[in-house]
Design a protein around this motif. Structure first.
Motif: not given
Length: 311
Positions: A159-168, A170-175
């Motif tokens: 995310l620090k490199k680039k904010v994308t929907n995919k990473q968000l 994935n973060l939601m899956e962890v949460e």
């Protein structure tokens, strides 16, 4: 599938018939298998069927009529619906303790129970065997929390490199996994606190270290889950603010472009309505004067916006 175990002459655990079994492990049973166990061992029907319900909450019960005790505990498994990132969900595992034997029942294959069948567990000590199962489940939570934390750190670096929907996502899956863990661990903790109120569960002095480890591991898992949840909430809030700020900057830039493009259009439109051009209508330099007036107006507006900090 129903697998029965007992000790051989060397005190190793091996498979046996249901009548001689000290431990019966029931995995993904059919309706016919459940009915046969109820009839054969006179087990309360809900003791065998409730642990097979994925939405069943953790609890302990004792049946006075048959003398059976039921412990339903939630344990984590990998969520296979998302192959791009590791995530977890929780399902119930039932532990039924009777006078002569102990049973484990689940609607999902439990790998660590297969390892128990190859271990040096003493099946005659039913309370101790149940405590070892509960401790193993608590250890699984802590182990899986470390995996989730590694996934979170990797997503943060991306995310620090680039904010994308995919990473968000994935973060939601962890949460989401942490939410499952916290709810299950809270329920498990209540079960552990009520555990020794059941008649078949005896608290022996030699089990004190095991009991202490159980509560320590469970409390550690709860505290770690709460910590990771707060960190994720903070990260999510920060990136929401960042995305909102980026959107505001984009809208601001587009607005400024619109303003600066509109001003020359107004000047050209004014002189295009049969209004005499600057200098001379027939002079080839009149269009340059018109362009100059436009640029002067744009420059004035730019300076005003710059002084007010809008640019």
């Amino acid at each position: 599938m129903i697998t029965a175990y007992k000790h051989n002459v060397h005190q190793d655990i091996h498979t046996t018939s249901l009548e001689e079994a000290l431990w019966i492990n029931i995995t993904e049973p059919s309706r016919e298998e459940v009915e046969s166990l109820i009839e054969r061992f006179n087990i309360p029907e809900d003791f065998l069927k409730d642990p097979l319900d994925a939405d069943e909450s953790a609890r302990v019960e004792f049946d006075d009529e048959t003398g059976y005790s039921l412990i339903i505990i939630d344990f984590p498994i990998v969520n296979n619906t998302n192959n791009k990132i590791i995530s977890f969900m929780t399902i119930p595992l039932g532990i039924i303790i009777g006078h002569r034997r102990i049973m484990t029942i689940c609607d999902h294959e439990v790998d660590f129970l297969d390892h128990f069948a190859k271990s040096s567990q003493n099946l005659h000590y039913r309370s101790q065997f149940a405590l070892n199962i509960l401790l193993t489940i608590s250890n699984h939570y802590n182990r899986n929390l470390r995996l989730l934390n590694k996934s979170r750190l990797r997503i943060e670096r991306e995310l620090k490199k680039k904010v994308t929907n995919k990473q968000l996502y994935n973060l939601m899956e962890v949460e989401k996994s942490l939410v499952y863990f916290l709810a299950a661990l809270k329920g498990n903790e209540d079960v552990f606190n009520k555990l020794f109120k059941l008649p078949p569960i005896k608290r022996f002095e030699e089990d004190e270290d095991l009991i202490e480890d159980l509560f320590v591991e469970t409390n550690q898992a709860i505290e770690t889950t709460e910590l990771h949840t707060r960190i994720l909430e903070s990260i999510t809030t920060s990136y929401e603010s960042l995305l909102s700020n980026d959107m505001n900057n984009i809208m601001k830039t587009l607005t400024l472009f619109t303003v600066f493009l509109t001003l020359p259009t107004l000047v050209f439109s004014f002189f295009g309505m049969n209004v005499p051009l600057p200098l001379n209508d027939h002079s080839p330099t009149s269009w340059i004067a018109t362009l100059g007036i436009s640029m002067i107006i744009v420059a004035i507006v730019f300076l005003l916006l710059w002084r007010k900090g809008k640019i």
